[in-house]
Write an enzyme that holds these catalytic residues in place. Structure first.
Site, PDB file in Angstrom:
ATOM      1  CE1 TYR A  56      -3.225  -2.856   0.198  1.00 51.20           C
ATOM      2  CE2 TYR A  56      -3.184  -2.735   2.590  1.00 51.20           C
ATOM      3  CZ  TYR A  56      -3.621  -3.335   1.429  1.00 51.20           C
ATOM      4  OH  TYR A  56      -4.475  -4.410   1.487  1.00 51.20           O
ATOM      5  CG  HIS A 121      -1.065  -8.443  -0.277  1.00 49.76           C
ATOM      6  ND1 HIS A 121      -0.604  -7.157  -0.134  1.00 49.76           N
ATOM      7  CD2 HIS A 121      -2.371  -8.316  -0.646  1.00 49.76           C
ATOM      8  CE1 HIS A 121      -1.571  -6.298  -0.400  1.00 49.76           C
ATOM      9  NE2 HIS A 121      -2.651  -6.980  -0.732  1.00 49.76           N
TER      10      HIS A 121
HETATM   11  P1  NAD Z   1     -13.405   0.019   1.252  1.00 48.46           P
HETATM   12  O1  NAD Z   1     -14.547  -0.708   0.663  1.00 48.46           O
HETATM   13  O2  NAD Z   1     -13.204  -0.043   2.707  1.00 48.46           O
HETATM   14  O3  NAD Z   1     -13.506   1.514   0.735  1.00 48.46           O
HETATM   15  C1  NAD Z   1     -12.549   2.465   1.057  1.00 48.46           C
HETATM   16  C2  NAD Z   1     -12.971   3.802   0.458  1.00 48.46           C
HETATM   17  O4  NAD Z   1     -14.150   4.250   1.131  1.00 48.46           O
HETATM   18  C3  NAD Z   1     -11.930   4.891   0.668  1.00 48.46           C
HETATM   19  O5  NAD Z   1     -11.992   5.791  -0.424  1.00 48.46           O
HETATM   20  C4  NAD Z   1     -12.424   5.566   1.939  1.00 48.46           C
HETATM   21  O6  NAD Z   1     -11.946   6.891   1.989  1.00 48.46           O
HETATM   22  C5  NAD Z   1     -13.917   5.506   1.742  1.00 48.46           C
HETATM   23  N1  NAD Z   1     -14.705   5.579   2.990  1.00 48.46           N
HETATM   24  C6  NAD Z   1     -14.468   4.987   4.185  1.00 48.46           C
HETATM   25  N2  NAD Z   1     -15.425   5.305   5.073  1.00 48.46           N
HETATM   26  C7  NAD Z   1     -16.311   6.093   4.426  1.00 48.46           C
HETATM   27  C8  NAD Z   1     -17.504   6.733   4.800  1.00 48.46           C
HETATM   28  N3  NAD Z   1     -18.007   6.620   6.021  1.00 48.46           N
HETATM   29  N4  NAD Z   1     -18.153   7.476   3.868  1.00 48.46           N
HETATM   30  C9  NAD Z   1     -17.656   7.610   2.613  1.00 48.46           C
HETATM   31  N5  NAD Z   1     -16.531   7.017   2.188  1.00 48.46           N
HETATM   32  C10 NAD Z   1     -15.857   6.270   3.091  1.00 48.46           C
HETATM   33  O7  NAD Z   1     -12.093  -0.511   0.487  1.00 48.46           O
HETATM   34  P2  NAD Z   1     -10.584  -0.754   0.908  1.00 48.46           P
HETATM   35  O8  NAD Z   1      -9.977   0.403   1.596  1.00 48.46           O
HETATM   36  O9  NAD Z   1      -9.920  -1.275  -0.306  1.00 48.46           O
HETATM   37  O10 NAD Z   1     -10.686  -1.983   1.919  1.00 48.46           O
HETATM   38  C11 NAD Z   1     -10.526  -1.836   3.301  1.00 48.46           C
HETATM   39  C12 NAD Z   1      -9.191  -2.376   3.789  1.00 48.46           C
HETATM   40  O11 NAD Z   1      -9.162  -3.787   3.650  1.00 48.46           O
HETATM   41  C13 NAD Z   1      -7.952  -1.865   3.038  1.00 48.46           C
HETATM   42  O12 NAD Z   1      -7.567  -0.587   3.509  1.00 48.46           O
HETATM   43  C14 NAD Z   1      -6.982  -2.958   3.351  1.00 48.46           C
HETATM   44  O13 NAD Z   1      -6.454  -2.782   4.646  1.00 48.46           O
HETATM   45  C15 NAD Z   1      -7.861  -4.215   3.312  1.00 48.46           C
HETATM   46  N6  NAD Z   1      -7.879  -4.870   1.989  1.00 48.46           N
HETATM   47  C16 NAD Z   1      -7.066  -5.932   1.773  1.00 48.46           C
HETATM   48  C17 NAD Z   1      -7.031  -6.550   0.542  1.00 48.46           C
HETATM   49  C18 NAD Z   1      -6.112  -7.708   0.329  1.00 48.46           C
HETATM   50  O14 NAD Z   1      -5.443  -8.145   1.245  1.00 48.46           O
HETATM   51  N7  NAD Z   1      -6.017  -8.254  -0.868  1.00 48.46           N
HETATM   52  C19 NAD Z   1      -7.827  -6.101  -0.500  1.00 48.46           C
HETATM   53  C20 NAD Z   1      -8.680  -5.033  -0.264  1.00 48.46           C
HETATM   54  C21 NAD Z   1      -8.701  -4.431   0.989  1.00 48.46           C
END
Ligand code: NAD
Length: 316
Positions: A56, A121
């Site tokens: 990230y 990952h």
């Molecule tokens: P998400 O679905 O959590 O969406 C994140 C987006 O939503 C960002 O733009 C954030 O600013 C916004 N957001 C958060 N809260 C909000 C709110 N209350 N209102 C409006 N917008 C809001 O997607 P993500 O960040 O990709 O997934 C969450 C976490 O999961 C990642 O940060 C990561 O740590 C993990 N993740 C891991 C993998 C993997 O291991 N392959 C893949 C995807 C995500």
């Protein structure tokens, strides 16, 4: 904030986990002050689970999260830190040598002596047989050496989880992290939950907002969804807005409803988002979900339900 058992690990994690990919500027720039304040508020609100990766922001997320956690001056046992290995900005390397080096680098960036969870990952980008025969045994050694308390795997196609879990000795893996498969537009992870429970692994569900699809601001430019899925989510968001409802709140609450999932990782980059997401969990606990809005949104999303996108290399 509700705490849930993480499979059979004995760890209790908050039902909302702090996804730290936004701290790597993946969803737009985040200042260090904003990052510190977001992590602090999350922790003070009962969020004890923080997820990052060297991938990230090309290691930026780990560095920023490490600083923010240190600034808490809280006992190390009061928070759970998960990071990953094998995926980097310059490509994938799931060799035992690389993942062993990787955790040392992560620990330095995070300013920690150990992580709680170390995950391979996005394993669909590697050879799954290498993951089974080389990467996971290396992670087991890192666990024995005390570099991590638990080990797991992450990725998008759901088939990767059973492929690996059916080929490693029972109890080897502690957790799996699935993303974009348990949100209002795609709940296909639900079918795999009985299998995962039988295997005894803790289930982490990431991206309840489908990486920005289920937000009023819309997804980032790099989002891999099809135009059909993007426009269905846009229509659902517009419908909510018209009715004075917040699609992100609804989407997060939908994911939180399934208690077989130990933690829902939502990416957060501001104090306002932390406040909103914590409030969404509190409201869900007190008054339940807005069933009317949910069924309207589900109807709008129905033509694109469970639609995903390709990820990884073709496995032979
Ligand atoms: P998400 O679905 O959590 O969406 C994140 C987006 O939503 C960002 O733009 C954030 O600013 C916004 N957001 C958060 N809260 C909000 C709110 N209350 N209102 C409006 N917008 C809001 O997607 P993500 O960040 O990709 O997934 C969450 C976490 O999961 C990642 O940060 C990561 O740590 C993990 N993740 C891991 C993998 C993997 O291991 N392959 C893949 C995807 C995500």
């Amino acid at each position: 904030m509700e705490l849930r058992e993480l499979g059979r690990t004995g760890l209790k994690v908050s039902s909302i986990g702090f996804g730290a990919s936004p701290l790597g500027n993946v969803f737009g720039t985040v200042s260090e002050e904003q990052a510190n304040a977001s992590v602090r508020l999350a922790f003070q609100s009962g969020i004890n689970f923080f997820d990052t990766s060297p991938y990230y922001g090309g290691t930026l997320s780990e560095k920023v999260l490490g600083k923010a956690l240190k600034a808490l001056e809280a006992p190390r046992s009061s928070y759970v830190v998960a990071t990953k290995c094998g995926r980097y900005v310059d490509g994938f390397d799931f060799s035992a040598e690389r993942v062993t080096r990787s955790v040392e680098e992560s620990l330095e960036r995070l300013q920690l002596d150990y992580v709680d969870i170390l995950q391979c990952h996005d394993i669909e980008f590697g050879s799954l047989d290498q993951i089974v025969n080389e990467t996971i045994p290396a992670l087991v050694k890192l666990k024995e050496a005390g570099k991590t308390r638990l080990i797991g795997i992450t990725g998008l196609p759901l088939g990767i989880f059973s492929y690996v879990l059916d080929r490693v000795p029972p109890g080897t893996l502690d957790v799996v992290l699935s993303y974009c498969h348990y949100s209002v537009n795609d709940s296909s992870l639900g079918d795999l939950i009985p299998y995962l429970k039988a295997k005894g692994v803790g289930i982490i569900n990431a991206s309840p907002l489908s990486m920005g699809l289920l937000t009023h601001a819309g997804p980032p430019p790099w989002h891999p969804a099809s135009p059909q899925l993007k426009s269905a989510c846009e229509a659902a968001a517009a419908h909510c807005k018209e009715k004075g409802k917040n699609i992100s709140k609804l989407a997060l609450q939908y994911s939180l409803l399934n208690k077989e999932i130990s933690s829902v990782l939502v990416g957060m980059k501001s104090v306002e988002q932390v406040e909103e997401n914590v409030a969404a969990a509190r409201e869900l606990a007190n008054s339940g979900i807005d069933e009317e809005a949910l069924s309207e949104v589900e109807a709008i999303l129905k033509p694109a339900k469970n639609q995903s996108w390709p990820s990884g290399i073709q496995q032979s």
